[in-house]
Design a protein around this motif. Structure first.
Motif, short mmCIF file in Angstrom:
data_model
loop_
_atom_site.label_atom_id
_atom_site.label_comp_id
_atom_site.label_asym_id
_atom_site.label_seq_id
_atom_site.Cartn_x
_atom_site.Cartn_y
_atom_site.Cartn_z
N ALA A 20 0.92 -1.02 0.04
CA ALA A 20 0.50 0.11 0.35
C ALA A 20 0.98 1.29 -0.05
O ALA A 20 2.20 1.26 0.52
N THR A 21 0.44 2.60 -1.01
CA THR A 21 1.03 3.33 -0.72
C THR A 21 0.35 4.39 0.53
O THR A 21 -0.83 4.27 0.30
N VAL A 22 0.96 4.96 1.67
CA VAL A 22 0.58 5.87 2.27
C VAL A 22 0.75 7.46 1.91
O VAL A 22 2.69 7.71 2.28
N TYR A 23 0.10 7.94 1.91
CA TYR A 23 0.72 9.66 1.55
C TYR A 23 0.82 10.41 2.99
O TYR A 23 -0.68 9.79 3.84
N VAL A 24 1.60 10.94 3.75
CA VAL A 24 1.27 11.70 5.37
C VAL A 24 2.05 13.48 4.36
O VAL A 24 2.99 13.22 4.21
N LEU A 25 0.80 14.27 4.85
CA LEU A 25 0.82 15.35 4.93
C LEU A 25 0.95 16.40 6.11
O LEU A 25 -0.16 16.36 7.13
N ARG A 26 1.71 17.38 6.14
CA ARG A 26 1.54 18.14 7.52
C ARG A 26 0.90 19.48 6.70
O ARG A 26 1.46 20.08 5.61
N ALA A 27 -0.51 19.74 7.24
CA ALA A 27 -1.06 21.11 7.22
C ALA A 27 0.02 22.15 7.01
O ALA A 27 0.98 22.55 7.77
N ARG A 63 5.91 22.37 7.47
CA ARG A 63 4.98 22.30 7.51
C ARG A 63 4.12 22.46 5.70
O ARG A 63 5.74 22.81 5.32
N LYS A 64 3.53 22.49 5.09
CA LYS A 64 3.04 21.61 3.37
C LYS A 64 4.58 20.92 2.98
O LYS A 64 4.98 20.94 1.86
N ASP A 65 4.95 20.26 3.74
CA ASP A 65 5.62 18.85 3.01
C ASP A 65 4.84 17.79 3.14
O ASP A 65 3.76 17.50 3.37
N TYR A 66 5.12 16.29 2.33
CA TYR A 66 4.24 15.25 2.88
C TYR A 66 5.95 14.07 2.33
O TYR A 66 6.92 14.56 1.52
N ALA A 67 5.33 13.11 2.29
CA ALA A 67 5.48 11.80 2.35
C ALA A 67 4.72 10.64 2.00
O ALA A 67 4.28 10.75 2.37
N ARG A 68 5.85 9.97 1.17
CA ARG A 68 5.11 9.35 -0.06
C ARG A 68 5.66 7.93 1.08
O ARG A 68 6.75 7.29 0.72
N ILE A 69 5.32 6.66 1.82
CA ILE A 69 5.61 5.98 2.32
C ILE A 69 4.52 4.42 1.78
O ILE A 69 4.36 4.50 1.65
N PRO A 70 5.33 3.50 1.36
CA PRO A 70 5.41 2.08 1.68
C PRO A 70 5.17 0.91 2.69
O PRO A 70 5.80 1.36 3.60
N VAL A 71 3.60 0.51 2.84
CA VAL A 71 3.31 -0.16 4.18
C VAL A 71 2.80 -1.31 3.44
O VAL A 71 1.86 -1.77 2.55
N TYR A 116 -3.58 5.95 0.09
CA TYR A 116 -4.05 5.91 1.37
C TYR A 116 -3.63 7.90 1.76
O TYR A 116 -2.57 7.49 1.32
N TRP A 117 -4.48 8.43 2.31
CA TRP A 117 -3.77 9.75 2.83
C TRP A 117 -3.70 10.58 4.22
O TRP A 117 -5.42 10.75 4.16
N LEU A 118 -3.16 10.98 4.42
CA LEU A 118 -3.54 10.99 6.66
C LEU A 118 -2.95 12.63 6.37
O LEU A 118 -2.09 12.50 5.80
N MET A 119 -3.71 13.59 6.59
CA MET A 119 -3.27 14.83 6.84
C MET A 119 -3.03 15.08 8.41
O MET A 119 -3.69 14.53 9.42
N PHE A 120 -1.53 15.88 8.56
CA PHE A 120 -1.23 15.60 10.15
C PHE A 120 -1.67 17.47 10.46
O PHE A 120 -0.91 17.99 9.43
N ASP A 121 -2.45 18.07 11.56
CA ASP A 121 -2.37 18.93 11.85
C ASP A 121 -2.43 19.46 13.11
O ASP A 121 -2.52 18.81 14.32
#
Length: 180
Positions: A43-50, A74-82, A114-119
């Motif tokens: 799976a690909t998990v994108y984690v975004l920082r708000a 702030r305003k970064d993201y990473a793509r992570i294999p899971v 999947y996309w997860l936004m950290f805020d």
């Protein structure tokens, strides 16, 4: 000896910044997952920082099952294999921030993204400034809109083998579609 109570109080405030909230289970994520992945068999998990200003000068470390996978500003993201299955995703702060870590658990399916936004948010509780943090689950459209002006902070060793991600940010997607 006069300093002992002050030292105890200082230690209590320092440790308060290290508190982790309980791990929250994410709802059924397949309703917002895309049927594509950058990593075959995973799976690909994108984690975004708000984009919020709260705690923006400090990076937050993203851990999956306790292993550090990214450091986001702030305003970064990473793509992570899971690997498929249940995993804990945690945002861990530098103790100086005195913001609580936040963790979520979800079931990830191979071949999906999947996309997860950290805020974070600041507020007042009585006479004390407080900092809160959370993860939000985004769908592909919401994620693409957010990622328009974000920087990719995916670690070099986690970059997909293909040069074009299955789920590109909007600017890259439109440039790719202009190519014959």
């Amino acid at each position: 000896m006069k300093f002992r109570p002050l030292l105890g109080l200082l230690l209590a405030f320092t440790l308060a910044g290290c508190v982790t909230r309980p791990v929250h289970d994410l709802p059924d994520m397949t309703t917002v997952a895309a049927d594509k992945t950058d990593y075959p068999g995973l799976a690909t998990v994108y984690v975004l920082r708000a984009k919020t200003q709260a705690t923006s000068m400090f990076p937050v470390n993203v851990l999956i099952d306790g292993q550090e996978m990214a450091s986001l500003r702030r305003k970064d993201y990473a793509r992570i294999p899971v690997k498929p299955g249940s995993h804990e995703v945690k945002a861990h702060w530098n103790p100086m921030v005195q913001a609580p870590d936040v963790a979520v658990r979800g079931d990830f399916v191979a071949g999906k993204t999947y996309w997860l936004m950290f805020d974070t948010a600041q507020g007042m509780s009585g006479m004390q400034m407080t900092i809160g943090s959370r993860f939000r689950l985004l769908n592909e459209q919401q994620a693409r809109e957010e990622m328009k002006d974000y920087d990719d902070r995916t670690r070099a060793d986690l970059m997909p083998k293909s040069t074009t991600p299955a789920v590109a940010p909007p600017a890259a997607a439109s440039a790719a579609s202009a190519t014959p």
